[in-house]
Design an enzyme around this catalytic site. Structure first.
Site, PDB file in Angstrom:
ATOM      1  N   LEU A 163       0.853  -1.184   0.000  1.00 27.86           N
ATOM      2  CA  LEU A 163       0.000   0.000   0.000  1.00 27.86           C
ATOM      3  C   LEU A 163       0.890   1.236   0.000  1.00 27.86           C
ATOM      4  CD1 LEU A 163      -2.838  -0.990   2.476  1.00 27.86           C
ATOM      5  CD2 LEU A 163      -2.532  -1.576   0.063  1.00 27.86           C
TER       6      LEU A 163
ATOM      7  N   GLY B  64       0.936  -5.247   1.281  1.00 26.03           N
ATOM      8  CA  GLY B  64      -0.149  -5.252   0.285  1.00 26.03           C
ATOM      9  C   GLY B  64       0.250  -5.951  -1.012  1.00 26.03           C
TER      10      GLY B  64
ATOM     11  N   ASN C  11       4.536  -7.826   6.344  1.00 25.00           N
ATOM     12  CA  ASN C  11       5.482  -7.252   7.319  1.00 25.00           C
ATOM     13  C   ASN C  11       4.872  -6.120   8.140  1.00 25.00           C
ATOM     14  OD1 ASN C  11       5.371  -5.672   4.941  1.00 25.00           O
ATOM     15  ND2 ASN C  11       7.293  -4.659   5.424  1.00 25.00           N
ATOM     16  N   GLU C  12       3.536  -6.054   8.204  1.00 29.24           N
ATOM     17  CA  GLU C  12       2.883  -4.903   8.845  1.00 29.24           C
ATOM     18  C   GLU C  12       3.400  -4.629  10.251  1.00 29.24           C
ATOM     19  OE1 GLU C  12       1.409  -6.902   6.775  1.00 29.24           O
ATOM     20  OE2 GLU C  12       0.018  -5.770   5.524  1.00 29.24           O
TER      21      GLU C  12
HETATM   22  C1  LIG Z   1      -3.407   0.645  11.459  1.00 33.82           C
HETATM   23  C2  LIG Z   1      -4.581   0.144  10.726  1.00 33.82           C
HETATM   24  C3  LIG Z   1      -4.304  -1.049   9.873  1.00 33.82           C
HETATM   25  C4  LIG Z   1      -3.554  -0.656   8.641  1.00 33.82           C
HETATM   26  C5  LIG Z   1      -3.317  -1.837   7.784  1.00 33.82           C
HETATM   27  C6  LIG Z   1      -2.548  -1.420   6.590  1.00 33.82           C
HETATM   28  C7  LIG Z   1      -1.947  -2.585   5.889  1.00 33.82           C
HETATM   29  C8  LIG Z   1      -0.732  -2.113   5.195  1.00 33.82           C
HETATM   30  C9  LIG Z   1      -0.238  -2.704   4.161  1.00 33.82           C
HETATM   31  C10 LIG Z   1       0.942  -2.169   3.430  1.00 33.82           C
HETATM   32  O1  LIG Z   1       1.169  -2.568   2.326  1.00 33.82           O
HETATM   33  S1  LIG Z   1       1.926  -0.988   4.176  1.00 33.82           S
HETATM   34  C11 LIG Z   1       3.318  -0.776   3.068  1.00 33.82           C
HETATM   35  C12 LIG Z   1       4.321  -1.854   3.293  1.00 33.82           C
HETATM   36  N1  LIG Z   1       5.410  -1.704   2.382  1.00 33.82           N
HETATM   37  C13 LIG Z   1       6.674  -1.749   2.757  1.00 33.82           C
HETATM   38  O2  LIG Z   1       7.004  -1.960   3.907  1.00 33.82           O
HETATM   39  C14 LIG Z   1       7.698  -1.549   1.675  1.00 33.82           C
HETATM   40  C15 LIG Z   1       8.503  -0.326   1.920  1.00 33.82           C
HETATM   41  N2  LIG Z   1       9.469  -0.122   0.845  1.00 33.82           N
HETATM   42  C16 LIG Z   1      10.609  -0.826   0.733  1.00 33.82           C
HETATM   43  O3  LIG Z   1      10.917  -1.722   1.475  1.00 33.82           O
HETATM   44  C17 LIG Z   1      11.518  -0.423  -0.395  1.00 33.82           C
HETATM   45  O4  LIG Z   1      11.171   0.864  -0.803  1.00 33.82           O
HETATM   46  C18 LIG Z   1      11.459  -1.381  -1.615  1.00 33.82           C
HETATM   47  C19 LIG Z   1      10.033  -1.611  -2.092  1.00 33.82           C
HETATM   48  C20 LIG Z   1      12.112  -2.722  -1.246  1.00 33.82           C
HETATM   49  C21 LIG Z   1      12.266  -0.722  -2.775  1.00 33.82           C
HETATM   50  O5  LIG Z   1      13.539  -0.400  -2.332  1.00 33.82           O
HETATM   51  P1  LIG Z   1      14.426   0.606  -3.201  1.00 33.82           P
HETATM   52  O6  LIG Z   1      15.745   0.714  -2.506  1.00 33.82           O
HETATM   53  O7  LIG Z   1      14.432   0.199  -4.626  1.00 33.82           O
HETATM   54  O8  LIG Z   1      13.635   1.991  -3.173  1.00 33.82           O
HETATM   55  P2  LIG Z   1      13.551   3.049  -1.970  1.00 33.82           P
HETATM   56  O9  LIG Z   1      14.699   3.997  -2.096  1.00 33.82           O
HETATM   57  O10 LIG Z   1      13.397   2.358  -0.666  1.00 33.82           O
HETATM   58  O11 LIG Z   1      12.181   3.786  -2.293  1.00 33.82           O
HETATM   59  C22 LIG Z   1      12.070   4.721  -3.369  1.00 33.82           C
HETATM   60  C23 LIG Z   1      11.015   5.769  -2.997  1.00 33.82           C
HETATM   61  O12 LIG Z   1       9.769   5.103  -2.837  1.00 33.82           O
HETATM   62  C24 LIG Z   1       9.234   5.376  -1.538  1.00 33.82           C
HETATM   63  N3  LIG Z   1       8.446   4.203  -1.092  1.00 33.82           N
HETATM   64  C25 LIG Z   1       8.873   2.960  -0.910  1.00 33.82           C
HETATM   65  N4  LIG Z   1       7.865   2.162  -0.529  1.00 33.82           N
HETATM   66  C26 LIG Z   1       6.765   2.937  -0.463  1.00 33.82           C
HETATM   67  C27 LIG Z   1       5.411   2.702  -0.118  1.00 33.82           C
HETATM   68  N5  LIG Z   1       4.957   1.475   0.227  1.00 33.82           N
HETATM   69  N6  LIG Z   1       4.561   3.722  -0.145  1.00 33.82           N
HETATM   70  C28 LIG Z   1       4.971   4.966  -0.497  1.00 33.82           C
HETATM   71  N7  LIG Z   1       6.251   5.258  -0.832  1.00 33.82           N
HETATM   72  C29 LIG Z   1       7.136   4.256  -0.818  1.00 33.82           C
HETATM   73  C30 LIG Z   1      10.464   5.629  -0.688  1.00 33.82           C
HETATM   74  O13 LIG Z   1      10.110   6.349   0.471  1.00 33.82           O
HETATM   75  C31 LIG Z   1      11.321   6.413  -1.650  1.00 33.82           C
HETATM   76  O14 LIG Z   1      10.811   7.724  -1.682  1.00 33.82           O
HETATM   77  P3  LIG Z   1      11.777   8.986  -1.897  1.00 33.82           P
HETATM   78  O15 LIG Z   1      12.842   8.910  -0.842  1.00 33.82           O
HETATM   79  O16 LIG Z   1      12.335   8.822  -3.285  1.00 33.82           O
HETATM   80  O17 LIG Z   1      10.879  10.162  -1.732  1.00 33.82           O
END
Ligand SMILES: CCCCCCC/C=C/C(=O)SCCNC(=O)CCNC(=O)[C@H](O)C(C)(C)COP(=O)(O)OP(=O)(O)OC[C@H]1O[C@@H](n2cnc3c(N)ncnc32)[C@H](O)[C@@H]1OP(=O)(O)O
Length: 260
Positions: free
Chosen positions: A66, A111, A135-136
């Protein structure tokens, strides 16, 4: 016209390939969710399509889960709209009458993992940089019950409980051992392996396979359908809490600082 989702005819008859392309990390933004729902609806209504391979256009990140920016610093109305779209995507995928095969060619957290778990079969590229899991808890948040149920239906209760409590992101070999993916193949063979397994699934008469899929999945679907509005309100209440907002902001900052 969809920008974030690409749908192509597959090399085999009756097979479409749906590709995620939402740079930089294929996060499930509201726009991406809406485009996915529309693409899936079109495919669902297309009688010529019997199976869909789901993958990322560019290897490296399957789906980053997400979009954290949709869940930080917004208002309750936005959270409600976003969560309804997340539910809608899950319902479309989990109830699809088509054979869905996920060709996981990159990172697949939270997600992203959920989306792959809705598929009938998961093939993952054997690259130790790629991990998959819900990994939430590592973000300080809790996977909702229907995320949990989708995992339990795939790997069983004990393995799901352990994976969920620890928020484990499994590398390919471990993901295969736990049963979160069905097959791990060399990266260059991923698409051919997905098409090969698709052919096996398409050898089964559609009506028999579809009714069996519905029988297996309906109880889980019904749980969400009967309390959809309550689930939205629960999400809005939790995500609006200061402690959750702080946890998500800290996680986002850590992601951003990783580079610097
Ligand atoms: C409390 C009530 C219940 C709520 C339930 C909600 C259920 C939630 C489900 C979810 O899916 S939460 C999201 C979980 N996702 C993650 O943990 C992944 C996080 N990201 C990463 O681990 C890494 O970014 C990656 C995907 C492995 C890619 O790594 P890479 O080194 O290639 O890129 P980065 O430099 O880390 O990221 C680039 C850029 O993108 C932004 N970003 C990364 N992931 C997300 C995301 N999920 N949402 C929004 N933005 C994301 C990251 O911050 C970087 O941004 P900038 O620094 O360029 O601005």
């Amino acid at each position: 016209m969809s920008h974030r989702v690409l749908v192509e005819a597959g090399p085999a008859a009756g097979v479409a390939v749906l590709k995620f392309r939402n740079p930089p990390v294929n996060a499930l933004s509201l726009e991406m969710l809406m485009e996915l729902v529309i693409s899936l609806e079109k495919l669902e209504n297309d009688k010529a399509v019997r199976g869909i391979v789901i993958t990322a256009e560019n290897p490296g990140i399957f789906l980053a889960g997400l979009d954290l920016t949709e869940m930080c610093g917004r208002n309750p109305a936005h959270y409600a709209k976003y969560w309804e779209a997340v539910q809608e995507l899950w319902l479309r995928l989990y109830q699809s009458s088509k054979v869905l095969v996920a060709a996981i060619n990159g990172a697949c957290p939270a997600g992203g993992c959920l989306a792959s778990l809705t598929c009938d079969y998961r093939v993952m590229a054997d690259n130790p940089k790629y991990t998959i899991g819900l990994n939430e808890t590592q973000l300080g948040i809790i996977a909702p019950f229907w995320f949990k149920d989708t995992l339990v239906n795939t790997v069983g209760h004990r393995a799901a409980e352990q994976a969920l409590q620890l928020g484990t992101l499994f590398p390919p070999a471990k993901a295969l051992q736990v049963g979160i993916v069905d097959q791990v193949v060399p990266e260059e063979q991923l698409q051919s392996a997905a098409l090969s397994v698709m052919a096996q699934w398409l050898a089964i008469p559609d009506h028999a396979r579809q009714l069996t899929k519905t029988m297996m999945r309906k109880p889980t679907v019904d749980q969400l359908v009967k309390q959809r509005e309550a689930d939205i309100q629960s999400f809005v209440g939790l995500i609006s809490q200061d402690s959750i907002q702080r946890a998500l902001q800290t996680y986002l900052q850590k992601l951003r600082q990783k580079k610097g």
